[in-house]
Design a protein around this motif. Structure first.
Motif, PDB file in Angstrom:
ATOM      1  N   SER A 169      -4.316  -2.596   3.312  1.00  0.00           N
ATOM      2  CA  SER A 169      -3.351  -2.932   2.120  1.00  0.00           C
ATOM      3  C   SER A 169      -4.164  -2.832   0.921  1.00  0.00           C
ATOM      4  O   SER A 169      -3.593  -2.223  -0.232  1.00  0.00           O
ATOM      5  CB  SER A 169      -2.539  -4.208   2.224  1.00  0.00           C
ATOM      6  OG  SER A 169      -1.711  -4.226   1.181  1.00  0.00           O
ATOM      7  N   ARG A 172      -4.918   0.862   0.293  1.00  0.00           N
ATOM      8  CA  ARG A 172      -3.686   1.437  -0.230  1.00  0.00           C
ATOM      9  C   ARG A 172      -3.191   1.311  -1.589  1.00  0.00           C
ATOM     10  O   ARG A 172      -2.865   2.236  -2.240  1.00  0.00           O
ATOM     11  CB  ARG A 172      -2.589   1.398   0.990  1.00  0.00           C
ATOM     12  CG  ARG A 172      -1.413   1.886   0.364  1.00  0.00           C
ATOM     13  CD  ARG A 172      -1.247   3.291   0.480  1.00  0.00           C
ATOM     14  NE  ARG A 172      -1.704   4.111   1.840  1.00  0.00           N
ATOM     15  CZ  ARG A 172      -1.956   5.461   1.639  1.00  0.00           C
ATOM     16  NH1 ARG A 172      -2.550   6.053   0.590  1.00  0.00           N
ATOM     17  NH2 ARG A 172      -2.002   5.805   2.937  1.00  0.00           N
ATOM     18  N   LYS A 177      -0.459   6.116  -3.155  1.00  0.00           N
ATOM     19  CA  LYS A 177       0.130   7.103  -1.874  1.00  0.00           C
ATOM     20  C   LYS A 177      -0.287   8.643  -2.002  1.00  0.00           C
ATOM     21  O   LYS A 177      -0.051   9.282  -1.036  1.00  0.00           O
ATOM     22  CB  LYS A 177       1.593   6.685  -1.837  1.00  0.00           C
ATOM     23  CG  LYS A 177       2.139   5.618  -1.318  1.00  0.00           C
ATOM     24  CD  LYS A 177       3.817   5.434  -0.914  1.00  0.00           C
ATOM     25  CE  LYS A 177       3.812   4.430  -0.325  1.00  0.00           C
ATOM     26  NZ  LYS A 177       5.232   4.311   0.271  1.00  0.00           N
ATOM     27  N   TYR A 204       1.383   1.445   6.119  1.00  0.00           N
ATOM     28  CA  TYR A 204       0.513   1.825   5.196  1.00  0.00           C
ATOM     29  C   TYR A 204       0.314   3.286   5.104  1.00  0.00           C
ATOM     30  O   TYR A 204      -0.417   3.939   4.542  1.00  0.00           O
ATOM     31  CB  TYR A 204      -0.988   1.184   5.252  1.00  0.00           C
ATOM     32  CG  TYR A 204      -0.804  -0.376   5.174  1.00  0.00           C
ATOM     33  CD1 TYR A 204      -0.296  -0.935   4.237  1.00  0.00           C
ATOM     34  CD2 TYR A 204      -1.107  -1.219   6.474  1.00  0.00           C
ATOM     35  CE1 TYR A 204      -0.173  -2.414   4.140  1.00  0.00           C
ATOM     36  CE2 TYR A 204      -0.927  -2.332   6.219  1.00  0.00           C
ATOM     37  CZ  TYR A 204      -0.242  -3.227   5.235  1.00  0.00           C
ATOM     38  OH  TYR A 204      -0.363  -4.653   5.254  1.00  0.00           O
TER      39      TYR A 204
END
Length: 383
Positions: A169, A172, A177, A204
């Motif tokens: 996380s 990311r 994205k 994710y």
């Protein structure tokens, strides 16, 4: 034209280079290596060359490949196939130089101008990855790969799973994205834990999960696949088309990762890539190795329609003291721009080895071995 001589150089950080020479002065370079077993592969490479290659025509690559593979009653495995791989790379390098063209021209010609590469972040035991990921993206990379976890038991409590998810996380959130993230399990998990992690990491949107289980347990991939829509990648510890045959037929893998220094070199990985294409499976050659291995990968990528991305070792955590470009007199051959590397146009493998530097570094004592990990109760853990 005949092969008249060879030399092997064990160089830092953990690589083995092969120089193959012809009687009329043509030279080809290969990289036969099993990380942590360089001396063993060195011996196997010498034995194969002396028995099957010296005094023979280097342009007859397939004939020599068949001799090295089928000329032995016991075949396959990491040691013999890695030795064959390095010799095969050097033979293609010689033939390309003799013909005055890149190797990919001898394989039918390139179908792409460039191939996307990914950059490693973190180390064997990942931590504080967000900043590292952001730096790599700011330098132009559009795809990253990280280890999912360090030691992992057959069954782990929810808090352990939470920590793994928190690390992914963090990455990311740092890169957004637009960036692809590969998550390497390194074969450390049991199928029980791999199923749970695969399901939890799906939020994710990883590029792939790599080696969720050890290759000895590849039959478990089918069970893991039903728990996630994330692509499953594996293959770095598989050594021939016969190793990949059942995996491809079972249909549970989305991306295969044969290593050009372990899986029979350019000749065999080209065949494996074609097999994968016929099963609608992508190709992402494994390559946390040196410049000769990477140059060989790019030749196969150039001709393979199903090649999706290429691993490379620049700044990887293994490369202490020496790095990918140090052994090249033309480091621009591996210039990464906007997350891609251009397919080279120079003859052979497209790289020029700094032979004087190789000889200098080969004088050092190189004795790399992978770490040995243990669980809290003393049991050996998967590295």
């Amino acid at each position: 034209m005949k092969i008249s001589d060879y030399e092997l150089f064990e160089v830092p950080p953990r690589w083995l280079f092969l120089k193959l020479s012809t009687k009329d002065g043509r030279v080809g370079w290969g990289e036969p290596i099993v990380e942590g077993m360089a001396k063993t592969v060195r011996s196997a490479t010498s034995e194969l060359i002396q028995r099957h290659v010296l005094g023979r025509n280097p342009l007859e690559i397939e004939k020599l490949w068949q001799r090295m593979y089928r000329g032995n009653f016991y075949r396959g495995g990491p040691i013999l196939m890695s030795a064959i791989s390095g010799i095969d790379q050097a033979l293609w390098d010689i033939k390309g130089k003799e013909m005055g063209v890149p190797v990919y021209e001898l394989l039918g010609g390139r179908i792409r101008d460039k191939i996307q590469v990914y950059q490693w972040i973190g180390g064997d035991k990942p931590s504080e990855l967000g900043t590292d990921a952001e730096e790599k993206v700011n330098s132009g990379f559009k795809a990253l790969k990280m280890n999912a976890t360090s030691e992992i038991s057959r069954i782990e409590p929810p808090a352990f799973m939470d920590k793994v998810c928190d690390r992914v996380s963090e990455v990311r959130d740092s890169v957004g994205k637009e960036i692809s993230i590969g998550i390497d399990f390194h074969g450390r998990a049991s199928k029980t834990t791999a199923k749970k992690l695969a399901a939890r990491l799906e939020q994710y949107e990883p590029m792939f999960i790599e080696e969720p289980v050890r290759p000895e347990n590849n039959e478990a991939l089918e069970k893991i696949a039903v728990h996630t829509e994330t692509p499953i990648a594996t293959g770095e510890r598989m050594f021939s088309r016969w190793d990949f045959k059942n995996l491809l037929e079972e249909g549970s893998v989305d991306i295969i990762q044969p290593d050009l220094s372990h899986a029979g070199g350019i000749s065999e990985v080209r065949r494996i890539a074609s097999m994968a294409e016929s099963h609608d499976v992508g190709l992402a050659p494994h390559c946390p190795l040196g410049p000769i291995a990477l140059a060989s990968c790019i030749q196969v990528d150039a001709t393979s329609r199903n090649a999706v991305i290429q691993e490379q070792s620049l700044n990887i955590h293994y490369n202490k003291g020496n790095d990918l470009l140090d052994y090249l007199s033309n480091p621009e051959a591996f210039e990464f721009q906007n997350g891609y590397i251009e397919i080279p146009k120079s003859p052979g493998l497209g790289i020029e080895i700094r032979e004087d530097y190789v000889r200098e570094k080969a004088k050092e004592n190189v004795d790399w071995h992978n770490p040995i990990w243990h669980h809290e109760d003393g049991r050996l853990a998967e590295w």
